[in-house]
Design an enzyme around this catalytic site. Structure first.
Site, PDB file in Angstrom:
ATOM      1  N   ARG A  39       0.883  -1.184   0.000  1.00  0.00           N
ATOM      2  CA  ARG A  39       0.000   0.000   0.000  1.00  0.00           C
ATOM      3  C   ARG A  39       0.909   1.220   0.000  1.00  0.00           C
ATOM      4  NH1 ARG A  39      -5.317   1.483   3.449  1.00  0.00           N
ATOM      5  NH2 ARG A  39      -6.138   0.146   1.801  1.00  0.00           N
ATOM      6  N   GLN A  91     -10.136  -3.884  -3.346  1.00  0.00           N
ATOM      7  CA  GLN A  91     -11.461  -3.457  -2.897  1.00  0.00           C
ATOM      8  C   GLN A  91     -12.519  -3.843  -3.927  1.00  0.00           C
ATOM      9  OE1 GLN A  91     -12.229  -1.800   0.168  1.00  0.00           O
ATOM     10  NE2 GLN A  91     -14.256  -2.482  -0.485  1.00  0.00           N
ATOM     11  N   ARG A 118     -13.614  -8.443   1.845  1.00  0.00           N
ATOM     12  CA  ARG A 118     -12.183  -8.246   1.601  1.00  0.00           C
ATOM     13  C   ARG A 118     -11.423  -9.521   1.988  1.00  0.00           C
ATOM     14  NH1 ARG A 118     -10.002  -3.133   1.432  1.00  0.00           N
ATOM     15  NH2 ARG A 118      -8.148  -4.280   0.801  1.00  0.00           N
ATOM     16  N   CYS A 172     -16.141   1.813   0.350  1.00  0.00           N
ATOM     17  CA  CYS A 172     -14.994   0.973   0.729  1.00  0.00           C
ATOM     18  C   CYS A 172     -14.643   1.119   2.206  1.00  0.00           C
ATOM     19  CB  CYS A 172     -13.793   1.296  -0.156  1.00  0.00           C
ATOM     20  SG  CYS A 172     -13.212   2.996  -0.012  1.00  0.00           S
ATOM     21  N   HIS A 187      -7.369   0.737  -6.562  1.00  0.00           N
ATOM     22  CA  HIS A 187      -7.580  -0.091  -5.365  1.00  0.00           C
ATOM     23  C   HIS A 187      -8.255  -1.403  -5.807  1.00  0.00           C
ATOM     24  CE1 HIS A 187      -7.805  -1.213  -1.306  1.00  0.00           C
ATOM     25  NE2 HIS A 187      -8.701  -0.367  -0.826  1.00  0.00           N
ATOM     26  N   ASP A 242     -16.860   7.242  -1.874  1.00  0.00           N
ATOM     27  CA  ASP A 242     -15.634   7.122  -1.070  1.00  0.00           C
ATOM     28  C   ASP A 242     -15.397   8.498  -0.439  1.00  0.00           C
ATOM     29  OD1 ASP A 242     -13.148   6.309  -0.085  1.00  0.00           O
ATOM     30  OD2 ASP A 242     -12.116   6.429  -2.017  1.00  0.00           O
TER      31      ASP A 242
HETATM   32  N1  NVA Z   1      -9.678   6.858  -1.565  1.00  0.00           N
HETATM   33  C1  NVA Z   1      -9.307   6.405  -0.238  1.00  0.00           C
HETATM   34  C2  NVA Z   1      -9.538   4.940  -0.113  1.00  0.00           C
HETATM   35  C3  NVA Z   1      -9.201   4.361   1.241  1.00  0.00           C
HETATM   36  C4  NVA Z   1      -9.452   2.890   1.323  1.00  0.00           C
HETATM   37  C5  NVA Z   1      -7.848   6.752   0.018  1.00  0.00           C
HETATM   38  O1  NVA Z   1      -7.043   6.621  -0.918  1.00  0.00           O
HETATM   39  O2  NVA Z   1      -7.520   7.177   1.124  1.00  0.00           O
HETATM   40  N1   CP Z   2     -11.196   0.005   2.319  1.00  0.00           N
HETATM   41  C1   CP Z   2      -9.937  -0.080   2.767  1.00  0.00           C
HETATM   42  O1   CP Z   2      -9.000  -0.339   2.011  1.00  0.00           O
HETATM   43  O2   CP Z   2      -9.817   0.119   4.106  1.00  0.00           O
HETATM   44  P1   CP Z   2      -8.471   0.297   4.938  1.00  0.00           P
HETATM   45  O3   CP Z   2      -7.893   1.641   4.555  1.00  0.00           O
HETATM   46  O4   CP Z   2      -8.904   0.247   6.374  1.00  0.00           O
HETATM   47  O5   CP Z   2      -7.527  -0.814   4.591  1.00  0.00           O
END
Ligand code: NVA
Ligand code: CP
Length: 302
Positions: free
Chosen positions: A104, A134, A288, A259, A131, A219
């Site tokens: 990540r 997800q 997930r 998500c 992502h 989101d």
């Molecule tokens: N768009 C959000 C998704 C988190 C799971 C982010 O990138 O923070």
């Molecule tokens: N939806 C998602 O990826 O959640 P986290 O940021 O908690 O991993």
């Protein structure tokens, strides 16, 4: 056999994707019956987190353990990655010690570079651009609640970044109509939209996008790394809250996904998020776990 990575949904073929979702549904059933298979015995997942996470970390770690394997959590704060060791070197070293790596991070090119230098499969656990894990869970959730999404109308309301762009990939692969509604200036990558013009339209009006939709998703308005824009974005996205009033224009059997984490009163109203007739966010979060177990099997069992 060539290593397979999972950096975007497009790393699978549509039939592999459908097979993976079927397997996720089967693994969920087996897990509930206490009969999880353990094909990962002796295997190790390395997890590199350059951003915070609840669902991604716990679902990968729990999933790997349920499959008989183990995982190692790595953050830049306490590894050499945080002290500037090049990604190419980290990839070569880690991939000699573990069997699969999840990352990540911020720029999508970071996971691409890591994959280029890795001897083992690399999974994108979220970048600024995509992502895909997800979307595996989201597709599983739609299939479980409403059946095959092919030919359905799906509306994405909000920011055109990582989640939206993975929905664009999903629309192409699963052949559904995706209507994206973003405030001006927050649209997804125009090249990605143009390449998927058969499935995707982009508008600046949430009502227009949601009209007749069977599946609506949103989101947060400010993603990780955009914290300083939070206040400005609250104003720019004010007309893009998903709530019962907006969904009154959707199909009568519309379902809502997010998500998570959710900001109640911003991108989604508190009462819609909690409305179990429409909102399937808790099933979506649980999936997930099952979808990523199917993904780990797919990448490691070939
Ligand atoms: N768009 C959000 C998704 C988190 C799971 C982010 O990138 O923070
Ligand atoms: N939806 C998602 O990826 O959640 P986290 O940021 O908690 O991993």
């Amino acid at each position: 056999m060539a290593i397979r990575h999972f950096l975007t949904l497009q790393d699978l073929s549509p039939s592999e994707l459908k097979g993976l979702i079927d397997r996720a549904i089967e693994l969920k059933k087996l897990h509930r019956e206490g009969k999880s298979p353990q094909p990962m015995t002796g295997k190790i997942l390395g997890m590199v987190f350059e951003k915070a996470s609840t669902r991604t970390r716990v679902s990968f770690e729990a999933g790997m353990a349920q499959l008989g394997g183990q995982s190692i959590f790595l953050s830049p704060r306490d590894t050499q990655l945080g002290r500037g060791e090049p990604i190419e070197d980290s990839a070569r070293v880690l991939s000699r010690m573990v069997d699969v790596v999840m990352i990540r991070t911020f720029g999508h090119e970071i996971v691409e570079r890591f994959a280029e230098y890795s001897r083992v499969p690399v999974i994108n656990g979220l970048t600024d651009a995509y992502h895909p894990c997800q979307l595996l869970a989201d597709l599983q959730t739609f299939v479980e609640h409403r059946g095959d999404p092919q030919g359905k109308v799906v509306a994405w309301v909000g920011d055109g970044n990582n989640m939206c762009q993975s929905f664009i990939n999903a629309a192409q692969m699963w052949d559904f109509e995706l209507r994206v509604a973003c405030p001006p200036g927050f649209e997804p990558d125009p090249e990605l939209v143009a390449a998927n013009a058969k499935w995707v339209t982009v508008v600046n009006d949430a009502r227009e996008a949601v009209k007749g939709a069977h599946w609506v998703a949103t989101d947060v308005w400010a993603s990780m790394g955009q914290e300083e824009e939070q206040k400005a974005r609250r104003k720019q996205f004010a007309d893009f809250q998903v709530n019962h009033e907006l969904l009154s224009g959707a199909a009568s059997d519309v379902i809502f996904m997010h998500c998570l984490p959710a900001h109640r009163g911003e991108e989604v109203s508190a009462d819609l998020l909690e409305d179990e007739k429409i909102s399937v966010v808790w099933d979506e979060a649980e999936n997930r776990l099952h979808a990523q177990k199917a993904l780990l099997e797919f990448l490691l069992e070939r």
